[in-house]
Design a protein around this motif. Structure first.
Motif, short mmCIF file in Angstrom:
data_model
loop_
_atom_site.label_atom_id
_atom_site.label_comp_id
_atom_site.label_asym_id
_atom_site.label_seq_id
_atom_site.Cartn_x
_atom_site.Cartn_y
_atom_site.Cartn_z
N ILE A 244 -19.70 -27.20 6.89
CA ILE A 244 -20.50 -26.15 6.22
C ILE A 244 -20.38 -24.84 6.98
O ILE A 244 -20.25 -23.76 6.38
N TYR A 245 -20.40 -24.91 8.31
CA TYR A 245 -20.31 -23.70 9.13
C TYR A 245 -18.99 -22.97 8.91
O TYR A 245 -18.95 -21.76 8.68
N PHE A 246 -17.89 -23.71 8.95
CA PHE A 246 -16.57 -23.09 8.81
C PHE A 246 -16.23 -22.76 7.36
O PHE A 246 -15.25 -22.06 7.10
N ARG A 247 -17.05 -23.26 6.44
CA ARG A 247 -16.84 -22.92 5.04
C ARG A 247 -17.16 -21.45 4.79
O ARG A 247 -16.66 -20.85 3.83
N TYR A 248 -17.97 -20.87 5.69
CA TYR A 248 -18.39 -19.47 5.53
C TYR A 248 -17.93 -18.66 6.75
O TYR A 248 -18.66 -18.58 7.75
N PRO A 249 -16.73 -18.07 6.71
CA PRO A 249 -16.17 -17.34 7.86
C PRO A 249 -17.04 -16.18 8.32
O PRO A 249 -16.96 -15.77 9.48
N LEU A 250 -17.88 -15.65 7.44
CA LEU A 250 -18.73 -14.54 7.83
C LEU A 250 -19.71 -14.93 8.93
O LEU A 250 -20.24 -14.06 9.64
N ASN A 251 -19.96 -16.24 9.09
CA ASN A 251 -20.82 -16.70 10.18
C ASN A 251 -20.29 -16.22 11.52
O ASN A 251 -21.04 -15.75 12.38
N PHE A 252 -18.98 -16.36 11.71
CA PHE A 252 -18.39 -15.97 12.99
C PHE A 252 -18.29 -14.45 13.10
O PHE A 252 -18.52 -13.88 14.16
N ILE A 253 -17.94 -13.79 12.01
CA ILE A 253 -17.82 -12.33 12.04
C ILE A 253 -19.17 -11.70 12.39
O ILE A 253 -19.23 -10.73 13.15
N LEU A 254 -20.24 -12.28 11.86
CA LEU A 254 -21.56 -11.75 12.15
C LEU A 254 -21.89 -11.87 13.63
O LEU A 254 -22.67 -11.07 14.17
N THR A 255 -21.30 -12.87 14.31
CA THR A 255 -21.53 -13.06 15.73
C THR A 255 -21.12 -11.83 16.53
O THR A 255 -21.72 -11.53 17.57
#
Length: 272
Positions: free
Chosen positions: A20-31
């Motif tokens: 689920i986490y890697f399904r949404y790349p924006l999670n990392f970009i937001l970091t």
């Protein structure tokens, strides 16, 4: 066999959260932007109260003028607390919304094991995000630490386990309230605020300061800063370590007891 089943269930829950986490790349970009967004206002506020690069008032409470180090470490530690509360509480909320909570809990595995396993990947992700945050803040704000990383981890890990115990209790409240956002947001904000995540707790009124001293996160924040940026601790580190380790056992046992008591009550009332 029971251990094997629980390990298999933990592995499956971990993989689900990871996918689920890697399904949404924006999670990392937001970091990349998160630390800049959150810390920049505090950084410039600190600058406005400094004279010739020295924050005299801040130094009187902490022992040095490393305000940005104080902020970044508080931000990093608080991120683990947020992971404890949000990942555990929302794992139950999501299962309730999907209508799979009761069927999942009918599996012959420990329910707290399922709960923690679903949030475990978030702690792994938070660790990498904190490393990235440290790198970003080093170049943007001049954040630096010493090389006492292993000693820091010795204090941090049992502290995180203690907060997981508290997160288990808070997640149990979601079973009753059917609402995760309000409960978790309030709990996370109160614990972070009272534990000195973004300001020295010595500035608090005496009555509130006493409450802060009852929260394990206070000692995680304080010991982390003392170890990594040489700020003066509120008490000797050896005593803080004893408190953190004791809290680990107390909060895990208390959180588990609260969870099972509320789960039993919910089953009796048909609230699952």
């Amino acid at each position: 066999m029971n251990l094997k089943r629980n390990l298999l269930a933990a592995k499956a829950a971990f993989k689900i959260s990871m996918k689920i986490y890697f399904r949404y790349p924006l999670n990392f970009i937001l970091t990349f932007f998160d630390p800049i967004i959150w810390i920049t206002p505090f950084y410039f506020m600190g600058k406005s109260f400094s004279s010739s690069g020295v924050a005299a008032g801040f130094r009187s409470y902490t022992g040095n003028s490393d305000y940005i180090g104080f902020l970044v470490i508080g931000y990093m530690v608080s991120s683990y607390i947020s992971a404890s509360f949000w990942s555990l509480g929302f794992s139950l909320k999501n299962e309730m919304m999907q209508g799979v909570l009761e069927s999942n809990w009918s599996a012959p595995v420990n329910r707290i094991n399922l709960l923690i396993s679903k949030g475990l990947f978030q702690f792994v992700a938070t660790t990498f995000e904190n490393i990235f945050t440290g790198i970003v803040c080093h170049f943007v704000f001049g954040f630096t630490i010493n090389n006492n990383i292993l000693k820091f981890l010795l204090y941090l890990i049992p502290g995180i386990i203690a907060m997981i115990g508290l997160g288990i209790a808070i997640s149990a409240l979601v079973l009753i309230a059917k609402e995760a956002n309000s409960i978790i947001d309030f709990s996370n904000s109160m614990v972070s605020a009272l534990s000195g995540g973004f300001f020295p707790i010595k500035v608090l009124p005496r009555s509130v300061f006493f409450i802060s001293m009852l929260i394990p996160l206070t000692y995680i924040n304080d010991s982390s800063r003392a170890i990594l940026i040489n700020q003066v601790p509120i008490m000797p580190l050896k005593y803080q370590f004893i408190i953190i380790v004791a809290s680990m056992f107390v909060f895990v046992m208390a959180g588990s007891a609260v969870f099972y008591a509320i789960e039993k009550k919910c089953r009796e009332m048909g609230l699952l």
